[in-house]
Design a protein around this motif. Structure first.
Motif, PDB file in Angstrom:
ATOM      1  N   GLU A  90       2.757  17.862  61.975  1.00  0.00           N
ATOM      2  CA  GLU A  90       1.329  17.696  61.774  1.00  0.00           C
ATOM      3  C   GLU A  90       0.807  16.363  62.288  1.00  0.00           C
ATOM      4  OE1 GLU A  90       0.129  18.329  57.791  1.00  0.00           O
ATOM      5  OE2 GLU A  90       0.613  20.461  57.806  1.00  0.00           O
ATOM      6  N   ARG A  91       1.619  15.318  62.239  1.00  0.00           N
ATOM      7  CA  ARG A  91       1.121  13.998  62.605  1.00  0.00           C
ATOM      8  C   ARG A  91       0.704  13.921  64.066  1.00  0.00           C
ATOM      9  NH1 ARG A  91       4.246   8.686  60.920  1.00  0.00           N
ATOM     10  NH2 ARG A  91       5.980   9.713  61.990  1.00  0.00           N
ATOM     11  N   VAL A  92      -0.413  13.255  64.304  1.00  0.00           N
ATOM     12  CA  VAL A  92      -0.881  12.948  65.653  1.00  0.00           C
ATOM     13  C   VAL A  92      -0.806  11.435  65.832  1.00  0.00           C
ATOM     14  CG1 VAL A  92      -2.835  12.979  67.250  1.00  0.00           C
ATOM     15  CG2 VAL A  92      -2.371  14.968  65.784  1.00  0.00           C
ATOM     16  N   VAL A  93      -0.137  11.012  66.881  1.00  0.00           N
ATOM     17  CA  VAL A  93       0.121   9.601  67.130  1.00  0.00           C
ATOM     18  C   VAL A  93      -0.419   9.229  68.500  1.00  0.00           C
ATOM     19  CG1 VAL A  93       1.895   7.810  67.379  1.00  0.00           C
ATOM     20  CG2 VAL A  93       2.220   9.683  65.735  1.00  0.00           C
ATOM     21  N   ALA A 123       6.169  14.632  65.935  1.00  0.00           N
ATOM     22  CA  ALA A 123       4.731  14.399  65.995  1.00  0.00           C
ATOM     23  C   ALA A 123       4.172  14.816  67.352  1.00  0.00           C
ATOM     24  CB  ALA A 123       4.431  12.923  65.745  1.00  0.00           C
ATOM     25  N   THR A 124       2.878  15.107  67.375  1.00  0.00           N
ATOM     26  CA  THR A 124       2.152  15.235  68.640  1.00  0.00           C
ATOM     27  C   THR A 124       1.772  13.833  69.081  1.00  0.00           C
ATOM     28  OG1 THR A 124       1.273  17.431  68.124  1.00  0.00           O
ATOM     29  CG2 THR A 124       0.082  16.127  69.762  1.00  0.00           C
ATOM     30  N   VAL A 125       2.165  13.460  70.282  1.00  0.00           N
ATOM     31  CA  VAL A 125       1.972  12.101  70.758  1.00  0.00           C
ATOM     32  C   VAL A 125       1.027  12.095  71.950  1.00  0.00           C
ATOM     33  CG1 VAL A 125       3.107  10.008  71.603  1.00  0.00           C
ATOM     34  CG2 VAL A 125       4.312  11.529  70.027  1.00  0.00           C
ATOM     35  N   VAL A 126       0.039  11.217  71.901  1.00  0.00           N
ATOM     36  CA  VAL A 126      -0.879  11.015  73.025  1.00  0.00           C
ATOM     37  C   VAL A 126      -0.588   9.638  73.612  1.00  0.00           C
ATOM     38  CG1 VAL A 126      -3.271  10.932  73.800  1.00  0.00           C
ATOM     39  CG2 VAL A 126      -2.626  12.415  71.867  1.00  0.00           C
ATOM     40  N   GLY A 129      10.685  20.762  73.695  1.00  0.00           N
ATOM     41  CA  GLY A 129       9.920  21.236  72.554  1.00  0.00           C
ATOM     42  C   GLY A 129       8.928  20.239  72.005  1.00  0.00           C
ATOM     43  N   ALA A 130       8.985  19.003  72.492  1.00  0.00           N
ATOM     44  CA  ALA A 130       8.060  17.974  72.009  1.00  0.00           C
ATOM     45  C   ALA A 130       6.706  18.138  72.677  1.00  0.00           C
ATOM     46  CB  ALA A 130       8.620  16.591  72.288  1.00  0.00           C
ATOM     47  N   LYS A 131       5.689  17.621  72.016  1.00  0.00           N
ATOM     48  CA  LYS A 131       4.336  17.684  72.559  1.00  0.00           C
ATOM     49  C   LYS A 131       3.860  16.263  72.832  1.00  0.00           C
ATOM     50  CE  LYS A 131      -0.197  19.842  71.863  1.00  0.00           C
ATOM     51  NZ  LYS A 131      -1.031  20.655  70.930  1.00  0.00           N
ATOM     52  N   VAL A 132       3.875  15.881  74.107  1.00  0.00           N
ATOM     53  CA  VAL A 132       3.412  14.560  74.533  1.00  0.00           C
ATOM     54  C   VAL A 132       2.316  14.769  75.565  1.00  0.00           C
ATOM     55  CG1 VAL A 132       4.028  12.365  75.594  1.00  0.00           C
ATOM     56  CG2 VAL A 132       5.654  13.515  74.088  1.00  0.00           C
ATOM     57  N   LEU A 133       1.136  14.274  75.270  1.00  0.00           N
ATOM     58  CA  LEU A 133      -0.034  14.459  76.116  1.00  0.00           C
ATOM     59  C   LEU A 133      -0.403  13.144  76.783  1.00  0.00           C
ATOM     60  CD1 LEU A 133      -2.184  16.476  73.535  1.00  0.00           C
ATOM     61  CD2 LEU A 133      -0.569  17.383  75.219  1.00  0.00           C
ATOM     62  N   ALA A 134      -0.749  13.182  78.050  1.00  0.00           N
ATOM     63  CA  ALA A 134      -1.139  11.989  78.807  1.00  0.00           C
ATOM     64  C   ALA A 134      -2.658  11.940  78.939  1.00  0.00           C
ATOM     65  CB  ALA A 134      -0.497  12.014  80.183  1.00  0.00           C
ATOM     66  N   LEU A 141      -7.372  17.713  68.827  1.00  0.00           N
ATOM     67  CA  LEU A 141      -6.218  17.796  67.937  1.00  0.00           C
ATOM     68  C   LEU A 141      -6.593  17.814  66.455  1.00  0.00           C
ATOM     69  CD1 LEU A 141      -3.877  15.342  69.867  1.00  0.00           C
ATOM     70  CD2 LEU A 141      -3.911  17.840  69.971  1.00  0.00           C
ATOM     71  N   GLY A 142      -7.827  17.472  66.141  1.00  0.00           N
ATOM     72  CA  GLY A 142      -8.312  17.639  64.786  1.00  0.00           C
ATOM     73  C   GLY A 142      -8.021  16.511  63.825  1.00  0.00           C
ATOM     74  N   ARG A 143      -7.183  15.558  64.218  1.00  0.00           N
ATOM     75  CA  ARG A 143      -6.825  14.488  63.302  1.00  0.00           C
ATOM     76  C   ARG A 143      -6.178  13.348  64.076  1.00  0.00           C
ATOM     77  NH1 ARG A 143      -3.041  16.578  59.007  1.00  0.00           N
ATOM     78  NH2 ARG A 143      -2.555  14.383  58.658  1.00  0.00           N
ATOM     79  N   LEU A 144      -5.994  12.227  63.394  1.00  0.00           N
ATOM     80  CA  LEU A 144      -5.235  11.099  63.944  1.00  0.00           C
ATOM     81  C   LEU A 144      -4.552  10.407  62.774  1.00  0.00           C
ATOM     82  CD1 LEU A 144      -4.390   9.202  66.219  1.00  0.00           C
ATOM     83  CD2 LEU A 144      -6.503   7.924  65.856  1.00  0.00           C
ATOM     84  N   ASP A 145      -3.234  10.247  62.871  1.00  0.00           N
ATOM     85  CA  ASP A 145      -2.456   9.672  61.782  1.00  0.00           C
ATOM     86  C   ASP A 145      -1.938   8.265  62.066  1.00  0.00           C
ATOM     87  OD1 ASP A 145      -1.878  12.175  59.839  1.00  0.00           O
ATOM     88  OD2 ASP A 145      -1.883  12.834  61.920  1.00  0.00           O
ATOM     89  N   VAL A 146      -1.646   7.985  63.329  1.00  0.00           N
ATOM     90  CA  VAL A 146      -1.056   6.693  63.684  1.00  0.00           C
ATOM     91  C   VAL A 146      -1.633   6.233  65.010  1.00  0.00           C
ATOM     92  CG1 VAL A 146       1.059   5.421  64.230  1.00  0.00           C
ATOM     93  CG2 VAL A 146       1.112   7.258  62.519  1.00  0.00           C
TER      94      VAL A 146
END
Length: 256
Positions: free
Chosen positions: A6-9, A31-34, A53-58, A80-85
């Motif tokens: 769930e975490r978005v970083v 985590a989903t990482v941007v 399997g990881a989700k890393v967006l540029a 992404l609907g949220r931001l955690d870090v």
């Protein structure tokens, strides 16, 4: 990977070195990482190197331009609907004593190493409050003490120290704000391409109590700790990751 899906970083300066290592660490945790920076090619390499399997967006943005930063974080929230870090890692060394630094060079050093932290934090605080998230600022041992010939860089990183403290006070209890301060780290900035046996690397290692310089993954593990639930009672901290270098008074060894 863990079940932390769930975490978005967001990791600024995520195209290489410490930033890329931080992105990989959070991706491994699920985590989903941007990753954010100015050079799409570098960011794409980080994304391509993520675990299966990881989700890393540029995402590209000039973090010294407030409008671009605001647009970036609005798009992340919408997608992404949220931001955690938020990891404020973007930065670069700047060289020269005060009488050798031009006003333009001074302003450029402040813009990237300090202003970018302010702009990104300001844009991120809304969604971070909603998620009761955290900010980790990547400073430098150069912000905890002076270096020869790095006046602008030392000033900017020193300001990040007190900005971290101020934000920790202002935004508690909803958002925790901490800083890590790497020492000499291979594979990043001016150390890119240097090997452990290079004379300058050996010279640094001789002064470090642990006897060697750092690797980006070792900085990333500390960032992940400060951003995670095990550090939920930690805010306003300034954590050197320097092999013990900042523990010394600077005086030479006088006993065997």
């Amino acid at each position: 990977m863990s079940a932390d899906t769930e975490r978005v970083v967001v990791v600024t300066g995520g195209g290489s070195g410490i930033g890329a290592a931080i992105a990989r660490r959070f991706a491994v945790e699920g985590a989903t990482v941007v990753v954010v920076g100015r050079t799409r090619e570098k960011l794409d390499r980080t994304a391509a190197g993520a675990p299966v399997g990881a989700k890393v967006l540029a995402r590209t943005a000039d973090l010294t331009v407030p409008d671009q930063v605001d647009t970036l974080f609005a798009s992340i929230k919408a997608e992404l609907g949220r931001l955690d870090v938020l990891v404020n890692n973007a930065g670069a060394p700047a060289f020269g004593a005060v009488d050798a630094v031009t006003p333009d060079a001074w302003r450029a050093a402040m813009a990237l190493n300090l202003d970018a932290v302010f702009h990104a934090s300001r844009a991120a605080l809304g969604p971070l409050r909603a998620a009761r998230g955290s900010i980790v600022n990547v400073g430098s041992t150069g912000g905890l003490g002076g270096d020869y010939g790095m006046a602008a860089y030392n000033a900017a990183k020193g300001a990040v120290v007190n900005l971290t403290r101020a934000m920790a006070l202002d935004h508690a209890p909803q958002v925790r704000v901490n800083a890590v301060h790497p020492g000499f780290t291979l594979g990043t900035g001016i150390t890119a391409g240097l090997a452990a046996e290079t004379p300058v690397v050996k010279a640094f290692a001789e002064r470090i109590p642990l006897g060697r310089v750092a690797f980006p993954e070792e900085i990333a593990s500390v960032v992940a700790f400060l951003a995670g639930p095990q550090a939920r009672y930690v805010t306003g901290a300034q954590l050197p990751v320097d092999g013990g270098l900042s523990a010394a008074s600077g005086q030479p060894r006088i006993v065997p």
